[in-house]
Design an enzyme around this catalytic site. Structure first.
Site, PDB file in Angstrom:
ATOM      1  N   GLU B  29      -3.996   6.911  -4.802  1.00 17.84           N
ATOM      2  CA  GLU B  29      -2.613   7.252  -4.686  1.00 17.84           C
ATOM      3  C   GLU B  29      -1.749   7.910  -5.735  1.00 17.84           C
ATOM      4  OE1 GLU B  29      -0.768   3.745  -3.199  1.00 17.84           O
ATOM      5  OE2 GLU B  29      -2.307   3.656  -1.502  1.00 17.84           O
ATOM      6  N   SER B  61      -3.090   4.664   2.012  1.00 23.04           N
ATOM      7  CA  SER B  61      -4.129   4.359   2.972  1.00 23.04           C
ATOM      8  C   SER B  61      -5.466   3.612   2.227  1.00 23.04           C
ATOM      9  CB  SER B  61      -4.876   5.648   3.811  1.00 23.04           C
ATOM     10  OG  SER B  61      -3.728   6.452   4.188  1.00 23.04           O
ATOM     11  N   GLU B  62      -5.056   2.170   1.787  1.00 25.58           N
ATOM     12  CA  GLU B  62      -5.985   1.549   0.797  1.00 25.58           C
ATOM     13  C   GLU B  62      -7.466   1.453   1.713  1.00 25.58           C
ATOM     14  OE1 GLU B  62      -2.599   0.932   0.926  1.00 25.58           O
ATOM     15  OE2 GLU B  62      -2.300   1.169  -1.191  1.00 25.58           O
ATOM     16  N   HIS B 131       3.346  -8.161  -6.488  1.00 26.59           N
ATOM     17  CA  HIS B 131       3.008  -6.959  -7.641  1.00 26.59           C
ATOM     18  C   HIS B 131       2.356  -7.777  -9.007  1.00 26.59           C
ATOM     19  CE1 HIS B 131       5.212  -4.589  -4.635  1.00 26.59           C
ATOM     20  NE2 HIS B 131       4.719  -3.471  -5.500  1.00 26.59           N
TER      21      HIS B 131
HETATM   22  C1  LIG Z   1      -0.321  -1.113   0.474  1.00 32.30           C
HETATM   23  C2  LIG Z   1       0.332  -0.486  -0.771  1.00 32.30           C
HETATM   24  N1  LIG Z   1       0.196   0.510  -1.370  1.00 32.30           N
HETATM   25  C3  LIG Z   1       0.681   1.180  -2.487  1.00 32.30           C
HETATM   26  C4  LIG Z   1       1.925   0.573  -2.845  1.00 32.30           C
HETATM   27  C5  LIG Z   1       2.661   1.255  -3.976  1.00 32.30           C
HETATM   28  N2  LIG Z   1       3.830   1.938  -3.544  1.00 32.30           N
HETATM   29  C6  LIG Z   1       5.111   1.369  -3.338  1.00 32.30           C
HETATM   30  S1  LIG Z   1       6.262   2.138  -2.598  1.00 32.30           S
HETATM   31  C7  LIG Z   1       5.102   3.560  -2.568  1.00 32.30           C
HETATM   32  C8  LIG Z   1       5.518   4.726  -1.746  1.00 32.30           C
HETATM   33  C9  LIG Z   1       5.909   4.528  -0.285  1.00 32.30           C
HETATM   34  O1  LIG Z   1       6.564   5.738   0.357  1.00 32.30           O
HETATM   35  P1  LIG Z   1       7.092   5.600   1.657  1.00 32.30           P
HETATM   36  O2  LIG Z   1       6.421   4.904   2.485  1.00 32.30           O
HETATM   37  O3  LIG Z   1       7.294   6.930   2.149  1.00 32.30           O
HETATM   38  O4  LIG Z   1       8.582   4.898   1.354  1.00 32.30           O
HETATM   39  P2  LIG Z   1       9.678   5.182   0.300  1.00 32.30           P
HETATM   40  O5  LIG Z   1       9.452   4.705  -0.999  1.00 32.30           O
HETATM   41  O6  LIG Z   1       9.797   6.683  -0.035  1.00 32.30           O
HETATM   42  O7  LIG Z   1      11.064   4.503   0.586  1.00 32.30           O
HETATM   43  C10 LIG Z   1       4.031   3.208  -2.934  1.00 32.30           C
HETATM   44  C11 LIG Z   1       2.698   3.969  -2.787  1.00 32.30           C
HETATM   45  C12 LIG Z   1       2.555  -0.618  -2.089  1.00 32.30           C
HETATM   46  N3  LIG Z   1       3.544  -1.020  -2.590  1.00 32.30           N
HETATM   47  N4  LIG Z   1       1.661  -1.064  -1.165  1.00 32.30           N
END
Ligand SMILES: Cc1ncc(C[n+]2csc(CCOP(=O)(O)OP(=O)(O)O)c2C)c(N)n1
Ligand SMILES: [Mg+2]
Lengths: 322, 328
Positions: B29, B61-62, B131
């Site tokens: 990611e 998408s882990e 985290h």
């Molecule tokens: C399973 C997982 N993968 C990666 C992350 C790291 N991460 C935290 S927020 C985020 C983006 C999420 O985007 P979205 O679902 O569009 O929500 P938004 O932050 O835009 O509200 C990521 C990749 C995580 N918290 N959990």
């Protein structure tokens, strides 16, 4: 479409401003260095959260994410406890152990705030399953982002919810970005709501910056879920007007996107609607002033509150049986 | 020679491997330069150099990320996949544990899985319960995986190259608090073999066996103990599993006392395995029980002072050393 009832409109406005003023205050505190914690700004998404919470009953369940300030404050979480938790104090909703990413307050229906993208959806199904089993008539609303729609758990939860006709509203707040990745770089689906059809589920796509669109859509979705017809996937189109979290940049957002975002800001639009509906400037300002006063008091309370005692690190791991 | 940070060291190792072998590619990611080259900038500049096909920014998408790494590895490539933070391995454990780790064995050796899974974590950043965990023991408990973690920038460079070379899956754990650490740059082509520990400091009275960020704590405490006349040896495992048994046992046989130290929670942690093995194999040279130091057995708390109370402190290390050598 029928006009939103005046009283309801005022309710949505009040909740929206609560979310917005909380966000502004948090950013000011971080900027001044008075607090130093992770905070995921909700600027630009206030109205979506407010409309969704206004469409729910007080005892309905909510599952949200790290970017959940909007759902939490708009649902009516006691704000002294909310600030206490965000500042890691004993007075917080979770005794300072959960923090900004893990606010929980079952009394107001805030059941889970997850920091793991996409993990809320299957849990929402479980809350709804319990309601279906015990007939309490509650609806569960789970909020998540556009990026979260690409997690495997999204697919599993959507399919199961529709199969069992669970009373769930899946609220995808499509703010067009997941961290630094833009929508078109994470999916080739034209939208998220369109995916509902594949599960035989009702899907609604709505402008989250327009109260006259988003509130009726939320009401329709909640009604549908509560009536036993099954879940609904609502995709509310909105913008994340700040970086992913406080302090992170947004240099990766193209200029056109920033301009579009400024044009579509839900707050001036909402104010315009309120004035059109004969609310006065004074009335609206008074609401904001009252909210600010309440927030200031809550922040002072939280700043002055005690730290949790260090033996809290050993507590709440398992039930203490004496 | 110039100094490099751990971030730069990792970047250089990946860059070098990608330049030498077309089969090496990254996926995860926000890893491409369009998104800033990874949230911790480890892949910075690489998509511009090698293109978006070899630095693939994925959806969140882990399962699909790790599954794709497994598949590409079976087809002879050398994927380096990234799970942004270690706790998110919870989403894709099936691909790691049931597939990456076992495909070589279950196929009777036909389908090895040469892939690197990079991830980062660490207590002390204020990220809270979902985290911050160090979950190395989860992987160390599964046969068929190497678990690696560097404590300094030079090792990071060498371990990353060796991990990419390895013909089996490697879980490569980075600590958020260590990205800025600087070392002399060991230069291109540098490798630190997997399964080889380092003696980070020699000593004669007691061995601390540790890895990752806590190596720094151990070294600091060892320096202080020197002034009190206690000579502490610090063993940096570098590869947590399968670990360098020979170096560990030789150190304990020499000093006669051992403490295991990690940030991960103490119960059922890697320290328990180390302690048990030391007790089995060094019984005759041991002057006392092997002691273990680890994180508190609860979720990592949010409030800063709770988080600091949660982690093993230098004070606790000093205390355990004194108890061990009989100096109260
Ligand atoms: C399973 C997982 N993968 C990666 C992350 C790291 N991460 C935290 S927020 C985020 C983006 C999420 O985007 P979205 O679902 O569009 O929500 P938004 O932050 O835009 O509200 C990521 C990749 C995580 N918290 N959990
Ligand atoms: Mg988003």
């Amino acid at each position: 479409m029928a006009e939103i009832e005046r009283e309801k409109l005022l309710d949505v406005y009040t909740r929206t401003m609560k979310v917005n003023r909380t966000d502004e205050k948090f950013r000011a505190l971080l900027m001044e260095g008075k607090v130093a914690v992770m905070y995921y700004c909700v600027r630009g998404q206030e109205l979506v959260s407010a409309a969704a919470m206004a469409a729910l009953n007080d005892d309905d369940y909510v599952v949200c994410t790290y970017r959940g300030q909007g759902e939490q404050t708009a649902k009516g979480i006691p704000i002294k406890k909310w600030w206490g938790e965000c500042l890691g104090k004993e007075t917080g909703t979770c005794k300072g152990k959960g923090g900004t990413m893990h606010i929980t307050d079952p009394d107001t229906g805030i059941m889970v705030t997850t920091g793991v993208v996409g993990s809320g959806l299957p849990i929402a199904n479980g809350l709804a399953m319990a309601s279906q089993n015990n007939g309490d008539g509650k609806v569960t609303l789970v909020s998540f982002g556009d990026g979260a729609a690409n997690i495997g758990g999204f697919h599993e939860a959507m399919n199961m919810a529709q199969l069992y006709k669970l009373p769930v509203v899946f609220l995808c707040q499509n703010n067009r970005y997941g961290e630094h990745t833009k929508f078109a770089d994470h999916t080739d689906s034209p939208d998220i709501s369109g995916r509902a059809a594949g599960y035989g589920m009702k899907g609604i796509k709505v402008d989250g910056n327009d109260v006259n669109a988003v509130y009726p859509a939320m009401e329709e979705a909640v009604e549908h879920a509560r009536s036993g017809k099954g879940p609904v996937l609502v995709e509310a189109m909105c913008y994340r007007m700040m970086g992913h979290f406080f302090g992170s940049d947004f240099s990766y957002m193209p200029k056109e996107h920033l301009e579009e975002m400024a044009r579509e800001d839900p707050l001036p639009k909402l104010r315009k609607v309120m004035l059109e509906r004969q609310f006065t400037e004074e009335e609206l300002d008074k609401i904001v002033a009252d909210i600010d006063a309440e927030i200031d008091e809550a922040v002072e309370h939280a700043l002055a509150a005690d730290l949790p005692s260090t033996d809290e690190i050993y507590k709440d791991v398992l039930e203490e049986v004496s | 020679m110039a100094e490099i940070t751990m971030t730069e060291a990792l970047n250089k190792a990946i860059d070098e491997a990608m330049a030498e072998d077309d089969g090496v590619f990254c996926l995860g990611e926000d890893v491409s330069d369009k998104q800033g080259g990874g949230v911790f900038k480890v892949t910075n500049g690489l998509s511009e150099k090698y293109g978006e096909h070899r630095i693939r920014a994925t959806p969140i998408s882990e399962t699909a990320i790790v599954g794709a790494a497994v598949g590409a590895a079976l087809a002879g490539q050398r994927p380096i996949c990234e799970i942004m933070l270690m706790n998110f391995v919870g989403v894709c454990m099936d691909q790691i544990v049931n597939h990456a780790a076992k495909l070589r064995f279950m196929s009777g050796g036909q389908t090895p899985c040469p892939m690197v899974l990079r991830t980062t974590t660490g207590v002390g950043v204020g990220f809270g319960g979902q985290h911050s965990d160090m979950l190395e023991a989860w992987f160390a408990h599964v046969a068929g995986i190497h678990v690696v973690t560097p404590s300094n920038a030079a090792d990071a460079r060498g371990l990353m190259r060796a991990s990419i070379d390895a013909n089996d899956p490697v879980i490569f754990i980075e600590n958020i608090l260590c990205y800025g650490l600087k070392s002399e740059d060991p230069g291109p082509g540098y490798r630190v073999p997997l399964g080889k520990a380092a003696i980070a400091k020699e000593g004669t009275d007691l061995s601390i066996i540790t890895y990752g960020r806590t190596v720094l704590d151990a070294l600091e405490v060892a320096g202080e103990m020197e002034k009190e006349g206690v000579s502490v040896e610090v063993v940096d495992l570098r590869t947590i599993a399968p670990y360098d048994e020979e170096t560990v046992l030789a150190s304990v046989n020499k000093t006669g006392r051992a403490i295991t130290l990690h940030e991960a929670v103490k119960p059922f942690g890697t320290g328990a395995e180390l302690a048990a093995n030391i007790q089995e194999k060094c019984w005759d040279s041991l002057k006392g029980p092997v002691r273990r130091i680890g994180g508190t057995f609860s979720a990592v708390p949010f409030a800063t002072h709770l988080e600091q109370a949660w982690i093993p402190t230098k004070g606790e290390i000093v205390e355990q050393i004194k108890a061990s050598v009989g100096k109260e």
